[in-house]
Design an enzyme around this catalytic site. Structure first.
Site, PDB file in Angstrom:
ATOM      1  N   TYR A 169     -65.407 -21.713  53.063  1.00 30.32           N
ATOM      2  CA  TYR A 169     -66.421 -20.781  52.538  1.00 30.32           C
ATOM      3  C   TYR A 169     -67.593 -21.546  51.947  1.00 30.32           C
ATOM      4  O   TYR A 169     -68.764 -21.217  52.214  1.00 30.32           O
ATOM      5  CB  TYR A 169     -65.808 -19.857  51.489  1.00 30.32           C
ATOM      6  CG  TYR A 169     -66.826 -18.918  50.879  1.00 30.32           C
ATOM      7  CD1 TYR A 169     -67.391 -17.901  51.638  1.00 30.32           C
ATOM      8  CD2 TYR A 169     -67.238 -19.065  49.559  1.00 30.32           C
ATOM      9  CE1 TYR A 169     -68.339 -17.053  51.097  1.00 30.32           C
ATOM     10  CE2 TYR A 169     -68.175 -18.212  49.008  1.00 30.32           C
ATOM     11  CZ  TYR A 169     -68.729 -17.213  49.778  1.00 30.32           C
ATOM     12  OH  TYR A 169     -69.678 -16.374  49.232  1.00 30.32           O
ATOM     13  N   LYS A 173     -71.637 -21.539  53.025  1.00 31.74           N
ATOM     14  CA  LYS A 173     -72.743 -21.224  52.119  1.00 31.74           C
ATOM     15  C   LYS A 173     -73.680 -22.417  51.920  1.00 31.74           C
ATOM     16  O   LYS A 173     -74.876 -22.235  51.677  1.00 31.74           O
ATOM     17  CB  LYS A 173     -72.206 -20.708  50.776  1.00 31.74           C
ATOM     18  CG  LYS A 173     -71.607 -19.308  50.881  1.00 31.74           C
ATOM     19  CD  LYS A 173     -72.610 -18.302  51.445  1.00 31.74           C
ATOM     20  CE  LYS A 173     -72.053 -16.892  51.543  1.00 31.74           C
ATOM     21  NZ  LYS A 173     -73.045 -15.924  52.072  1.00 31.74           N
TER      22      LYS A 173
END
Length: 270
Positions: A169, A173
């Site tokens: 994740y 990002k």
């Protein structure tokens, strides 16, 4: 007179991805209240239709005369075929988009490197990174042609600071941050604005998805502190979009008052 005026959003057309719940739904609703037209995009067709209905009701209640057109579009941003045929699903009077809000994204699991499933890696990158890029490329040529537009990408504090158990994740990002920053530099000779909103701890169904539907585990993430809400982030998005044309809000890092980093926070004793 309101200090936070949304008059510049009257009659503007906004496209919001991931609009069926959470930050995306809250953002669509606030743009509706501000007199914008909104294209709501999400994978869950019934859910996004419900949010579009809520937008129509909110606009009616506002009493505003400009804007008020809403379209709910079922779309998986990670599916390139669906993205390429996107405009076929959008009413012709809503195809001149002024503001793109790339909100679609998720985190799945807390597994550490070596134990992460390939399908989880592919799913997060396909939506969080490749989907965001695909939708942006779909609109950016039009923005350049008309010499106006605003791209607002949902990043995260995880795009600034990695943490254990979030390698994939945080990688997605970080990619969003790099893509957004590069695009802003590429567009510096145009009036097109580029913004990245970077939320910290926000309590939405996002955390439930992270824990694969375990709402008890998701709730524990916020024990002892008051997290941000979807509306808190939506307000930052709408605020950035409503600035004068010569003002570009490049980055906004938004944290709960008791969070200082991805791993440093204060929780009241139980």
């Amino acid at each position: 007179m309101s200090i936070f005026s949304t008059s510049r959003l009257l009659g503007k057309t906004v496209l919001v991805t991931g609009a069926s719940a959470g930050i995306g739904a809250a953002t669509a609703l606030l743009f509706a209240k501000g007199g914008s037209n909104v294209i709501l995009v999400a994978r869950r067709s019934e859910a996004v239709k419900s949010v579009a209905d809520a937008c129509a009701a909110a606009f009616k209640e506002s009493g505003l005369k400009q804007g008020g057109k809403f379209a709910a579009v079922q779309l998986d941003v990670s599916d390139k075929v669906q993205v390429s045929s996107f405009w076929d699903k959008v009413p012709k009077d809503l195809r001149n988009v002024d503001i793109l809000v790339n909100n679609a994204g998720f985190v799945l699991g807390v597994d550490q490197v070596g134990n992460i499933k390939d399908e989880d890696i592919e799913a997060m990158f396909s939506t969080n990174v490749l989907g965001l890029i695909s939708v942006t490329q779909l609109l950016i040529k039009d923005f350049k042609d008309k010499q106006s537009g605003h791209v607002i990408n949902l990043g995260s504090i995880a795009g600034r600071e990695p943490y254990a158990g979030g390698s994939i994740y945080t990688a997605t990002k970080h990619a969003v941050h790099a893509f957004t920053a590069s695009m802003m530099r590429e567009l510096v000779n145009t009036p097109i604005r580029v913004t990245e909103i970077q939320p910290g701890m926000v309590e939405t169904e996002f955390s439930v998805v992270r824990f694969r539907g375990d709402s008890t585990a998701a709730k524990k993430v916020y024990d002892g502190l008051e997290p941000l809400t979807a509306t808190d982030i939506a307000e930052e998005i709408v605020w950035a979009a409503s600035r004068p044309p010569h003002v570009n809000i490049a980055e906004v890092l938004v944290l709960p008052v008791n969070q200082a980093s991805t791993t440093l926070n204060y929780r009241k004793p139980s």
